[in-house]
Enzyme design. Sequence first.
Site, PDB file in Angstrom:
ATOM      1  CB  CYS A 103      -0.902   0.028   1.224  1.00  0.00           C
ATOM      2  SG  CYS A 103      -2.081  -1.315   1.256  1.00  0.00           S
TER       3      CYS A 103
HETATM    4  N1  LIG Z   1      -3.727  -5.472   2.533  1.00  0.00           N
HETATM    5  C1  LIG Z   1      -3.933  -4.315   3.131  1.00  0.00           C
HETATM    6  O1  LIG Z   1      -3.462  -4.095   4.237  1.00  0.00           O
HETATM    7  C2  LIG Z   1      -4.769  -3.239   2.475  1.00  0.00           C
HETATM    8  C3  LIG Z   1      -5.249  -2.214   3.291  1.00  0.00           C
HETATM    9  C4  LIG Z   1      -6.048  -1.242   2.734  1.00  0.00           C
HETATM   10  C5  LIG Z   1      -6.338  -1.275   1.376  1.00  0.00           C
HETATM   11  N2  LIG Z   1      -5.845  -2.277   0.580  1.00  0.00           N
HETATM   12  C6  LIG Z   1      -6.231  -2.271  -0.826  1.00  0.00           C
HETATM   13  O2  LIG Z   1      -7.213  -3.280  -1.025  1.00  0.00           O
HETATM   14  C7  LIG Z   1      -7.083  -3.839  -2.325  1.00  0.00           C
HETATM   15  C8  LIG Z   1      -6.886  -5.339  -2.218  1.00  0.00           C
HETATM   16  O3  LIG Z   1      -5.685  -5.591  -1.504  1.00  0.00           O
HETATM   17  P1  LIG Z   1      -5.350  -6.992  -0.840  1.00  0.00           P
HETATM   18  O4  LIG Z   1      -4.179  -6.758   0.045  1.00  0.00           O
HETATM   19  O5  LIG Z   1      -6.565  -7.619  -0.262  1.00  0.00           O
HETATM   20  O6  LIG Z   1      -4.874  -7.826  -2.117  1.00  0.00           O
HETATM   21  P2  LIG Z   1      -4.670  -9.407  -2.219  1.00  0.00           P
HETATM   22  O7  LIG Z   1      -3.721  -9.629  -3.327  1.00  0.00           O
HETATM   23  O8  LIG Z   1      -4.398  -9.991  -0.873  1.00  0.00           O
HETATM   24  O9  LIG Z   1      -6.113  -9.947  -2.645  1.00  0.00           O
HETATM   25  C9  LIG Z   1      -6.709  -9.648  -3.844  1.00  0.00           C
HETATM   26  C10 LIG Z   1      -7.474 -10.867  -4.323  1.00  0.00           C
HETATM   27  O10 LIG Z   1      -8.155 -10.507  -5.528  1.00  0.00           O
HETATM   28  C11 LIG Z   1      -8.110 -11.616  -6.403  1.00  0.00           C
HETATM   29  N3  LIG Z   1      -8.363 -11.129  -7.754  1.00  0.00           N
HETATM   30  C12 LIG Z   1      -7.542 -10.510  -8.622  1.00  0.00           C
HETATM   31  N4  LIG Z   1      -8.193 -10.187  -9.742  1.00  0.00           N
HETATM   32  C13 LIG Z   1      -9.461 -10.608  -9.595  1.00  0.00           C
HETATM   33  C14 LIG Z   1     -10.612 -10.559 -10.420  1.00  0.00           C
HETATM   34  N5  LIG Z   1     -10.574  -9.990 -11.621  1.00  0.00           N
HETATM   35  N6  LIG Z   1     -11.742 -11.091  -9.939  1.00  0.00           N
HETATM   36  C15 LIG Z   1     -11.767 -11.649  -8.715  1.00  0.00           C
HETATM   37  N7  LIG Z   1     -10.723 -11.726  -7.887  1.00  0.00           N
HETATM   38  C16 LIG Z   1      -9.579 -11.211  -8.334  1.00  0.00           C
HETATM   39  C17 LIG Z   1      -6.757 -12.237  -6.169  1.00  0.00           C
HETATM   40  O11 LIG Z   1      -6.721 -13.581  -6.588  1.00  0.00           O
HETATM   41  C18 LIG Z   1      -6.614 -12.075  -4.652  1.00  0.00           C
HETATM   42  O12 LIG Z   1      -7.112 -13.197  -3.956  1.00  0.00           O
HETATM   43  C19 LIG Z   1      -5.924  -3.100  -2.983  1.00  0.00           C
HETATM   44  O13 LIG Z   1      -6.448  -2.016  -3.690  1.00  0.00           O
HETATM   45  C20 LIG Z   1      -5.124  -2.593  -1.802  1.00  0.00           C
HETATM   46  O14 LIG Z   1      -4.391  -1.452  -2.134  1.00  0.00           O
HETATM   47  C21 LIG Z   1      -5.076  -3.271   1.111  1.00  0.00           C
END
Ligand SMILES: NC(=O)c1ccc[n+]([C@@H]2O[C@H](COP(=O)([O-])OP(=O)(O)OC[C@H]3O[C@@H](n4cnc5c(N)ncnc54)[C@H](O)[C@@H]3O)[C@@H](O)[C@H]2O)c1
Length: 442
Positions: free
Chosen positions: A277
């Site tokens: 992030c």
């Molecule tokens: N991890 C954190 O601490 C955090 C905190 C705040 C915001 N975010 C934001 O949240 C969002 C997700 O982050 P995350 O850490 O959960 O990512 P992640 O990689 O852990 O999870 C994302 C998931 O989405 C799936 N995916 C990808 N493309 C897809 C599609 N077209 N259809 C369905 N599923 C799909 C992936 O297989 C994966 O399981 C990002 O924008 C990130 O910046 C993350």
Amino acid sequence: MKTMNMEDRLTDKLLKKDTLIGIIGLGYVGLPLVLRFCEEDFRVLGLDIDSKKVATLKKGKSYLKSILSSRISRFIQSGHLDVTNDFSRLDKPDCILICVPTPLTEKMEPDLQYIENTTEAIRQNLRKGQLIVLESTTYPGTTEELILPKLESTGLKVGKDFFLAFSPEREDPGNKRFMTHQIPKVVAGVTPSCQKVVTTLYSQIIKKVVPVSSPRVAELTKLLENIYRSVNIALVNELKMLTDRMGIDIWEVIEAASTKPFGFSPFYPGPGMGGHCIPIDPYYLSWKAREYDFTTRFIFLAGEINVHVPYYVVAKIQDALNERGKSIKGAKILILGVAYKKDVDDARESPALAIMDLLQKKGAVILYHDPYIPSLPSFRKYSFKLKSSPLTEQLLSRIDAAVVVTDHSIDYRRIVKLVPLIIDTRNVTKGMDRYKKKIVKA
Ligand SMILES: NC(=O)c1ccc[n+]([C@@H]2O[C@H](COP(=O)([O-])OP(=O)(O)OC[C@H]3O[C@@H](n4cnc5c(N)ncnc54)[C@H](O)[C@@H]3O)[C@@H](O)[C@H]2O)c1
């Protein structure tokens, strides 16, 4: 008899918990959200393109260290939770939350392919009465400029036939102090009726919902939170490089400044900035700023300083070895902690990877220990074929140096006692003055 409009109908269903919630992207953000809705007695359909994740969840198992399998199996068994990679089922949920990745391209520009693909899958199945919420971190304008036109191309009208909103995620993996329901949630609908339904939705699972006037405000709110961290971390990282030359301990300075009861929030230096992030999100804004002939100088400066820190750490390792008549080439160096932060099992964008890569290029023999990461998978930029080494007495006394990159909860006193040299980027050796000859803060 008065007939209910679309907005009242969805609000009513949400209040009665008589709705199916669809959550797309079952990662660090999506999975906790799935469980939160299940805990409040909602039925949830989780969707992910990763069929391995889908199969694991279907068996009631977790793939995240921070989530126990028992929390998942309970809801699979009760029928609250179903998981699929069949996106044609997207017409079933009343509310669809998008939690897919938003990384950067090689050229450090927003990589929106995941949001675009998801929007297309929703568009193909969109039906009247659905609420779509984007949770992924992104630049101001994404919801209204990218998602809205695509969904309206179906002929359905926002605010009348379907609802669209943005609500940024504030998940902090590994944080045991704040549970999802305790973290206030910012929400913004595209129209007043979108605002009403999205507020009702999150009020069912979160104690405090904070409505703001537009999705762009909500999108920028999330970016401000992350830019604030990035800039402040860069500030203390720069100061630590200065105080090192001055012979002042930056940690002691920060501790003293933190006693001020107002106007100061402590940030701590480290081995460089990590996670998926804070090193990434600020560039979403600098990219968008270009459209307004604007250069976001703070973002670039912070990025420049934070990217430089692993080089500084490697230089400190080199100097420390040199003082002991050794060179990096051929030195056995043990990296302690490769996750991007304390007590999490995620090494994406971790500064440990940059440090290991730099050391390897200089000819060092690298080993690592991380209780949360038994082996290192391939990453965007790096690929190490390494497994976590157990911290045996033999190993610790055989290496030339240990480098504390991530301050996982492990016994540092034992390590310091056994190793010949320790480079500490996290102040874990605080109070171990007995061993000060072999401790180098970096
Ligand atoms: N991890 C954190 O601490 C955090 C905190 C705040 C915001 N975010 C934001 O949240 C969002 C997700 O982050 P995350 O850490 O959960 O990512 P992640 O990689 O852990 O999870 C994302 C998931 O989405 C799936 N995916 C990808 N493309 C897809 C599609 N077209 N259809 C369905 N599923 C799909 C992936 O297989 C994966 O399981 C990002 O924008 C990130 O910046 C993350």
